[in-house]
Enzyme design. Sequence first.
Site, PDB file in Angstrom:
ATOM      1  N   SER A   3       0.800  -1.238   0.000  1.00  0.00           N
ATOM      2  CA  SER A   3       0.000   0.000   0.000  1.00  0.00           C
ATOM      3  C   SER A   3       0.824   1.276   0.000  1.00  0.00           C
ATOM      4  CB  SER A   3      -0.936   0.012   1.205  1.00  0.00           C
ATOM      5  OG  SER A   3      -1.952  -0.926   1.030  1.00  0.00           O
TER       6      SER A   3
ATOM      7  N   LYS B 172       0.494   3.393  -2.953  1.00  0.00           N
ATOM      8  CA  LYS B 172      -0.662   4.286  -3.127  1.00  0.00           C
ATOM      9  C   LYS B 172      -0.260   5.761  -3.027  1.00  0.00           C
ATOM     10  CE  LYS B 172      -3.696   0.710  -1.143  1.00  0.00           C
ATOM     11  NZ  LYS B 172      -4.411   0.288   0.103  1.00  0.00           N
TER      12      LYS B 172
ATOM     13  N   TYR C 125      -3.846  -2.260 -10.249  1.00  0.00           N
ATOM     14  CA  TYR C 125      -3.718  -2.109  -8.787  1.00  0.00           C
ATOM     15  C   TYR C 125      -2.838  -3.210  -8.181  1.00  0.00           C
ATOM     16  CZ  TYR C 125      -5.037  -2.358  -3.873  1.00  0.00           C
ATOM     17  OH  TYR C 125      -4.981  -2.436  -2.501  1.00  0.00           O
TER      18      TYR C 125
ATOM     19  N   TYR D  87      -4.883   3.692   7.983  1.00  0.00           N
ATOM     20  CA  TYR D  87      -6.280   3.203   8.077  1.00  0.00           C
ATOM     21  C   TYR D  87      -6.849   3.476   9.474  1.00  0.00           C
ATOM     22  CZ  TYR D  87      -3.875   0.954   4.306  1.00  0.00           C
ATOM     23  OH  TYR D  87      -3.077   0.743   3.230  1.00  0.00           O
TER      24      TYR D  87
ATOM     25  N   VAL E  11       1.154  -3.876   3.804  1.00  0.00           N
ATOM     26  CA  VAL E  11       1.111  -5.191   4.465  1.00  0.00           C
ATOM     27  C   VAL E  11       2.370  -6.022   4.232  1.00  0.00           C
ATOM     28  CG1 VAL E  11      -1.373  -5.567   4.762  1.00  0.00           C
ATOM     29  CG2 VAL E  11      -0.274  -6.220   2.621  1.00  0.00           C
TER      30      VAL E  11
HETATM   31  O1  DON Z   1      -4.930  -4.933  -1.764  1.00  0.00           O
HETATM   32  C1  DON Z   1      -4.336  -5.362  -0.790  1.00  0.00           C
HETATM   33  O2  DON Z   1      -4.903  -5.914   0.146  1.00  0.00           O
HETATM   34  C2  DON Z   1      -2.835  -5.197  -0.757  1.00  0.00           C
HETATM   35  N1  DON Z   1      -2.315  -5.206  -2.089  1.00  0.00           N
HETATM   36  C3  DON Z   1      -2.453  -3.896  -0.116  1.00  0.00           C
HETATM   37  C4  DON Z   1      -3.001  -3.716   1.280  1.00  0.00           C
HETATM   38  C5  DON Z   1      -2.080  -3.038   2.211  1.00  0.00           C
HETATM   39  O3  DON Z   1      -0.886  -2.942   1.999  1.00  0.00           O
HETATM   40  C6  DON Z   1      -2.664  -2.564   3.502  1.00  0.00           C
HETATM   41  N2  DON Z   1      -1.662  -1.931   4.320  1.00  0.00           N
HETATM   42  N3  DON Z   1      -1.276  -2.049   5.412  1.00  0.00           N
END
Ligand code: DON
Length: 306
Positions: free
Chosen positions: A61, A64, A188, A240, A258
């Site tokens: 993320s 982003k 994405y 978040y 993540v």
């Molecule tokens: O879409 C997802 O769930 C992952 N590609 C990215 C989520 C993420 O990194 C949340 N962050 N802590």
Amino acid sequence: MQKIVDEIASQMASKTDKGIVASYIPQLACVDPKQFAISVALPDGSVYSAGCASTLFSIQSISKVFTLTLALGKLGERVWNRVGREPSGDPFNSIVQLEHEHGKPRNPFVNAGAIAIADAIIQGHQPKEILAEILQFVRYLADDESIAIDEKVARSEELTGDRNASLAHFMASFGLFQNPVDAVLGTYFHHCSIAMNTIQLATAGLFLANNGHNPITGYRVVSSDRAKRINSLMLMCGHYDGSGEFAFRVGLPGKSGVGGGILAIAPGKASIAVWSPGLDTIGNSKLGTQALELLTQKTGWSVFGQ
Ligand code: DON
């Protein structure tokens, strides 16, 4: 600075509870949770690191921040027709607010928001073309042509991406998408799968610590006004439903992923990347947050005062 990052790395090495590695993307579960890295990039172009700062990890993320920056460059204020700029107070992959808010995500950093941003920047191009542009942008920010997408992680995300597909189809049901859902999701998943190390990531964030100007390449990336706004979104929404806790403990704009990385910005002072794959219950790096908390205690860099 070298002494400070060395101290932080040695303190993190002694921690027994290192959090839990994300497993909902199976490829991320293969990463050794004992790893830790920190890099601090200063506006004079110097970078101080400790731990495994040249080991690549999945930025997830954190990407982003880069797609939002690109979207603002391409669409300007029209970005805010697609996503809001309020904290969500909900988990990164939550769907509940989307129905109440007619398919418009709260902010560009929750998954739904980043998927909407991916749709906005495709603008009729093929996903491959837009991915090449995102990658080129990240390489330009980090001043490193070697940065690439980890195709194994992208494939793993695609195979287990039912929740993201649900978010995307739900938004598309409001007539908000300009491109086929599969093309948007492919874009994405792939930008989340960019692999970087903490040196590259800290360097890539330097424009946000330096009023929009990258002191290493000498290029202006965004206006100082835009850098300020991206930082404010990172502070309010970058972690978040853990954004309040991160602001309370660290006191810097930050964006987590993540994969266990966090990019934190001390405006005017430094761009900091930390990485440790074990996560807390919200999905943010456990040791990464502790390391940043220690760093702001040692340096007095919090935006809220010493
Ligand atoms: O879409 C997802 O769930 C992952 N590609 C990215 C989520 C993420 O990194 C949340 N962050 N802590």
